[in-house]
Design an enzyme around this catalytic site. Structure first.
Site, mmCIF file in Angstrom:
data_model
loop_
_atom_site.group_PDB
_atom_site.id
_atom_site.type_symbol
_atom_site.label_atom_id
_atom_site.label_comp_id
_atom_site.label_asym_id
_atom_site.label_seq_id
_atom_site.Cartn_x
_atom_site.Cartn_y
_atom_site.Cartn_z
ATOM 1 N N HIS A 134 1.750 4.452 -2.827
ATOM 2 C CA HIS A 134 1.823 5.905 -2.616
ATOM 3 C C HIS A 134 3.192 6.434 -3.052
ATOM 4 O O HIS A 134 3.302 7.501 -3.669
ATOM 5 C CB HIS A 134 1.634 6.243 -1.133
ATOM 6 C CG HIS A 134 0.216 6.225 -0.653
ATOM 7 N ND1 HIS A 134 -0.794 6.926 -1.273
ATOM 8 C CD2 HIS A 134 -0.352 5.624 0.425
ATOM 9 C CE1 HIS A 134 -1.930 6.733 -0.593
ATOM 10 N NE2 HIS A 134 -1.681 5.945 0.431
ATOM 11 N N HIS A 148 3.487 6.981 -6.666
ATOM 12 C CA HIS A 148 2.738 8.176 -7.072
ATOM 13 C C HIS A 148 3.643 9.407 -6.972
ATOM 14 O O HIS A 148 3.557 10.330 -7.788
ATOM 15 C CB HIS A 148 1.516 8.328 -6.145
ATOM 16 C CG HIS A 148 0.387 9.135 -6.711
ATOM 17 N ND1 HIS A 148 -0.673 9.542 -5.935
ATOM 18 C CD2 HIS A 148 0.139 9.622 -7.945
ATOM 19 C CE1 HIS A 148 -1.520 10.236 -6.675
ATOM 20 N NE2 HIS A 148 -1.050 10.293 -7.906
ATOM 21 N N HIS A 167 0.838 -1.208 0.000
ATOM 22 C CA HIS A 167 0.000 0.000 0.000
ATOM 23 C C HIS A 167 0.872 1.258 0.000
ATOM 24 O O HIS A 167 0.740 2.132 -0.864
ATOM 25 C CB HIS A 167 -0.922 -0.025 1.229
ATOM 26 C CG HIS A 167 -1.798 1.179 1.357
ATOM 27 N ND1 HIS A 167 -3.128 1.169 0.999
ATOM 28 C CD2 HIS A 167 -1.556 2.443 1.787
ATOM 29 C CE1 HIS A 167 -3.653 2.362 1.197
ATOM 30 N NE2 HIS A 167 -2.714 3.163 1.686
ATOM 31 N N GLU A 168 1.782 1.332 0.973
ATOM 32 C CA GLU A 168 2.610 2.532 1.084
ATOM 33 C C GLU A 168 3.539 2.668 -0.118
ATOM 34 O O GLU A 168 3.841 3.776 -0.557
ATOM 35 C CB GLU A 168 3.411 2.518 2.389
ATOM 36 C CG GLU A 168 2.557 2.560 3.652
ATOM 37 C CD GLU A 168 1.508 3.666 3.651
ATOM 38 O OE1 GLU A 168 1.749 4.737 3.055
ATOM 39 O OE2 GLU A 168 0.422 3.458 4.233
HETATM 40 ZN ZN ZN Z 1 -3.004 5.241 1.985
#
Ligand code: ZN
Length: 687
Positions: A477, A480, A473-474
C-alpha cells in the site's frame, strides 16, 4: 490570507516547513485541532462558494482546477489529525474526534449537494469533448461528475432533502450498530478456573489470566468475545462443553434482545440504502454500489463467488471427513460441530506438518524483514530507502528518505511498527501528504502503522509468519502512495475503487515467499543461519491447509451481503429468516458458520464501507494471484519488463484509468480465476 493575532500561535495554521515538509510535531497540542478545523472548514466553504458563484462561464480552470486547489488547510489538518487519532491517540484527541466527525460529514454533504457548483461541473461534462482536455484532465472531470451525481447533486430539491436526511440517519444508525456490538462483547465473559484450561498453550493462559485480572476476577481466567481470545480458545481447548458455550455467545453478538439488539437497525439500514439507490435511479443498493467499482455489476461479482463457492464447499466437505475421522480415532462418538472445527483442524495441522510457531519465529526478525521489503522495492522499482533522523510524533516511528534509481527524491516513508496503548489495533497505510503536480512538485509522505509486539530492551523484535505477511501487505500500500505519478490530487495514489485497492498490497505479499528473499532475510536471530529447506517446505505447505473452511466461511458472507443489498426498499426484512434462507439457497455446509453473521457484521453496518462490497477482498485476490503469475511466467520473479509495466499501470497510476483498463494494460489481458484457485488449493477439487 491574514490570521487574527490570537491564532498566530497555532502551529497547525502555518505551512509545514520541517525537513521533507514535515509538520512541526513537537509544538502541536490537542487543543490546537478544534480551532484549526473551524478555520479550515470556513476557508474551504468560502473557496467553494466563490467557485460556485463565479460570474465567468465555467471552464476547466475556474471550476475543476479551482476545486482541486481548494481545501488545503483542511487536508493538512485532517491528515495530521487522523494520523494521531489512529497511531497515537489520547482522551483529548478522542474528544476532538467525536466533536469533529459530524462536522466533517455535514461539510462533505453540503459540498456535494451544492446545486450551483454541480451545474458548472455538469456543463463542463456535457462539453468535455470540446474543451481540449488531455487524458488525465478528462479523467478528473469524469470522476468529479460521477462523484457528485452519486452523492445526489443532480436530484431535485425535495429529493436532495430526503437524500441528506437518509445520509444522516444512516450515519447515526451505523454508529449505534458498532456500539451495540462492542457492548455485547464487553458484557460477556466466560470466567474459568485453573482446571478448565485443558489444552491451552502458555500464551493463551497468560492472556486469559490478564483478561480476568482486567475484568475484576484476579487469579482466575477469562475468555472474552474478542476474536483473538475466543478463536484461540476454540483452537486449543479440549473442553467440548466450554467450546460450545463460548462459540454460542460469539455468534449471537448483536441479537440478544434489549437495547443492544441490532436486527431492527439492520432492517432499517437496508431499507434506507435501497431508497437512496432508488432516488438515484438504481433498482437496488447493490446495483448502485457496484456501478462505480471494477466489478461494475452484482452479477459479475457473483459469478466469481459462485465459481469459488462450489469448489470451496467440495474442499470443506473433504476436510470435514478428515476431521470426523480424527474424532473417531480418538474414540469420540459425535458428529463434528462448528465449535469443534478449529480444535480438530489445529490437531491435524500439528500432526501433519509438525510445525510449531515457536520454531518459525526466530527466523523473522522485524529489522531484517523491513530490509526485505526495501530490497524487493529496489529490485522491482529501483527505489532506495535511507534512514533519516527527523522529529516525528512518537519515538518508535522512524523516517526513511526514498530515492529513485537516478538518486532523485521520491518521498518520505515513515514506519511505526510497535503496539502501544495509544494506538488502535490493526495495521494500515496512511499519509501526511499525497503526491500531486498541480501546486508544484509535491512529494508524498506515507506511513505504515502496525501492532507488532515490542521486544524487551536490547532484544530484537520477532514476527510470526502472518506478521511478516502483514508487513509486506502494508508496504505494498505504501508503494502505491510513494510511486504515485499524477498531476491532479483527486487521482493520486490509493484513491481507487475498493475492489482494486488491495491489488498493490496483496500482490506485494507474494515476494515474502520468494526463496531468494527468504534465504537472504529470514535468518535465525541467534545463529544467523537461513531456514533449512525442510522447514521452509513445511512452512509453505501449510498455506493451503484448511482453506476449504476459510474460503467457505468468507464466501458465504460475501454472497449473503450481495443478496441482502439486492432487496427492494419495500422488503419487510426479518434478519434471521433472511439469513437462514439465503444460506439454505447456497447449501451452506452444516458445520461452518458465516465468519460474520448479520447482527454483528460491522463491515456492512458500522460505517458501511463494505456494504454490498465484502466480495472485494476476493476480487482483489483474483487480481493479485493473476498478476504475480505474470512474473512467474517469465521465469524471473523480479523480471524487469514486467516490473516496469506494473509500475507504469498499477503502482504509479493512481486512478488515471478505469481499473479494468489499467489491469489489461499491465497484463495484456483481463485476469482469470485460475491462479487464485491454485493459491487456495481449490484447483484440483473439481474439474
Ligand atoms: Zn490492505
Amino acid at each position: 490570507m491574514t490570521h487574527p493575532q490570537s491564532l498566530l500561535a497555532n502551529p497547525l495554521l502555518t505551512e509545514w516547513t520541517g525537513a521533507f515538509g514535515l509538520p512541526p510535531f513537537e509544538s502541536i497540542k490537542p487543543e490546537h485541532f478544534r480551532p484549526a478545523f473551524d478555520r479550515a472548514l470556513a476557508e474551504h466553504r468560502a473557496e467553494i462558494d466563490a467557485i460556485a458563484a463565479d460570474k465567468a462561464a465555467p471552464s476547466f480552470d475556474n471550476t475543476i482546477v479551482a476545486l482541486e486547489k481548494s481545501g488545503q488547510l483542511l487536508n493538512r489538518t485532517s491528515n495530521m489529525f487522523f494520523v494521531l487519532a489512529g497511531a497515537h491517540t489520547s482522551d483529548e484527541i478522542e474528544a476532538v474526534e467525536r466533536d469533529i466527525s459530524p462536522l466533517l460529514a455535514r461539510h462533505s454533504n453540503a459540498l456535494h449537494l451544492n446545486r450551483a457548483l454541480y451545474a458548472r461541473i455538469a456543463d463542463l461534462h456535457c462539453r468535455r469533448e470540446r474543451l481540449g482536455l488531455d487524458v488525465e484532465q478528462k479523467r478528473v472531470l469524469d470522476r468529479y461528475h460521477i462523484r457528485f451525481v452519486r452523492a445526489g447533486a443532480a436530484l431535485d430539491k425535495p429529493a436532495q432533502h430526503r437524500f441528506a436526511a437518509i445520509n444522516e440517519k444512516l450515519a447515526s444508525l451505523g454508529t449505534q450498530f458498532g456500539q451495540n456490538v462492542l457492548a455485547d462483547e464487553k458484557s460477556y465473559t466466560l470466567v474459568l478456573e485453573e482446571g478448565d484450561l485443558a489444552g491451552l498453550p502458555d500464551f493463551a493462559r497468560a492472556a486469559a489470566r490478564a483478561a480476568a485480572e482486567e475484568r475484576g476476577h484476579p487469579g482466575k481466567y477469562a475468555i472474552t468475545l474478542a476474536r483473538s481470545s475466543c478463536e484461540s480458545f476454540l483452537q486449543f481447548s479440549s473442553r467440548r462443553d466450554l467450546r460450545e458455550k463460548i462459540f454460542h455467545a460469539w455468534i449471537t453478538r448483536g441479537e440478544n434482545g434489549g437495547a443492544t439488539d441490532n436486527r431492527a437497525l439492520i432492517a432499517e439500514m437496508v431499507r434506507l440504502r435501497a431508497e437512496r439507490a432508488r432516488l438515484l435511479g438504481f433498482a437496488n443498493y447493490a446495483d448502485y454500489r457496484l456501478d462505480d467499482q471494477m466489478a461494475k455489476t452484482p452479477q459479475a461479482a457473483r459469478a466469481l463467488l459462485d465459481e469459488v463457492w462450489r469448489r470451496a464447499c467440495a474442499k470443506a466437505d473433504a476436510e470435514r471427513d478428515t476431521l470426523q475421522a480424527t474424532i473417531a480415532q480418538e474414540g469420540g462418538n459425535f458428529a463434528l460441530e462448528a465449535w469443534d472445527w478449529r480444535y480438530y483442524a489445529e490437531k491435524l495441522r500439528k500432526a501433519k506438518f509438525d510445525l510449531d510457531e515457536a520454531e518459525i519465529k526466530p527466523y523473522f526478525q522485524l529489522d531484517k524483514m523491513i530490509e526485505a521489503t526495501f530490497e524487493t522495492a529496489r529490485r522491482l522499482f529501483g527505489l532506495t530507502f535511507t534512514p533519516v533522523n527527523v522529529p516525528l510524533y512518537h519515538p518508535d516511528a522512524h523516517g526513511y528518505e526514498v530515492k529513485d534509481a537516478n538518486g532523485r527524491h521520491v518521498g518520505l516513508f515513515i514506519g511505526d511498527y510497535f503496539a502501544r496503548a495509544s494506538k488502535h489495533s490493526g495495521a494500515w497505510m496512511t499519509s501526511l501528504r499525497d503526491q500531486e503536480k498541480l501546486t508544484g512538485d509535491v512529494r508524498p509522505i506515507i506511513l505504515n502503522v502496525c501492532n507488532f509486539n515490542k521486544p524487551a530492551a536490547g532484544e530484537s523484535a520477532l514476527l510470526s509468519f502472518d506478521d511478516a505477511r502483514t508487513l509486506f501487505h502494508e508496504f505494498g500500500h505504501a508503494l502505491h502512495g510513494l510511486l504515485s505519478n499524477v498531476t491532479y490530487p483527486l487521482l493520486a495514489g490509493a484513491a481507487v475503487s475498493s475492489d482494486f485497492v488491495e491489488l498493490p498490497s496483496q500482490l506485494y505479499e507474494h515476494w515474502l515467499e520468494v526463496p531468494e528473499i527468504l534465504q537472504k532475510y529470514a535468518r535465525h536471530t541467534v545463529t544467523g543461519e537461513p531456514m533449512s529447506q525442510m522447514l521452509l517446505d513445511r512452512l509453505l505447505a501449510t498455506r493451503t491447509f484448511n482453506q476449504g473452511f476459510a474460503t467457505v466461511e468468507y464466501t458465504a458472507c460475501a454472497l449473503v451481503d450481495l443478496d441482502l443489498h439486492a432487496l427492494p426498499e419495500t422488503a419487510r426484512l426479518q434478519v434471521n429468516t433472511f439469513e437462514r434462507e439465503a444460506l439454505e439457497r447456497i447449501k451452506m455446509p452444516s458445520a461452518i458458520v458465516m465468519r460474520h453473521r448479520l447482527p454483528h457484521f460491522q463491515h456492512l453496518f458500522s460505517g458501511g464501507g463494505y456494504a454490498a462490497s465484502y466480495y472485494a477482498y476476493m476480487w482483489s485476490e483474483v487480481l493479485d494471484a493473476d498478476a504475480f503469475q505474470a512474473f512467474e511466467e517469465t521465469g524471473d520473479t523480479f523480471d524487469a519488463k514486467t516490473a516496469r509495466r506494473l509500475r507504469d499501470y498499477i503502482y504509479s497510476a493512481g486512478n488515471l484509468r478505469d481499473p479494468a483498463e489499467a489491469y489489461q494494460a499491465f497484463r495484456g489481458r483481463l485476469p482469470t480465476v485460475d491462479a487464485l484457485l491454485k493459491k487456495r488449493g481449490l484447483d484440483a477439487v473439481l474439474a
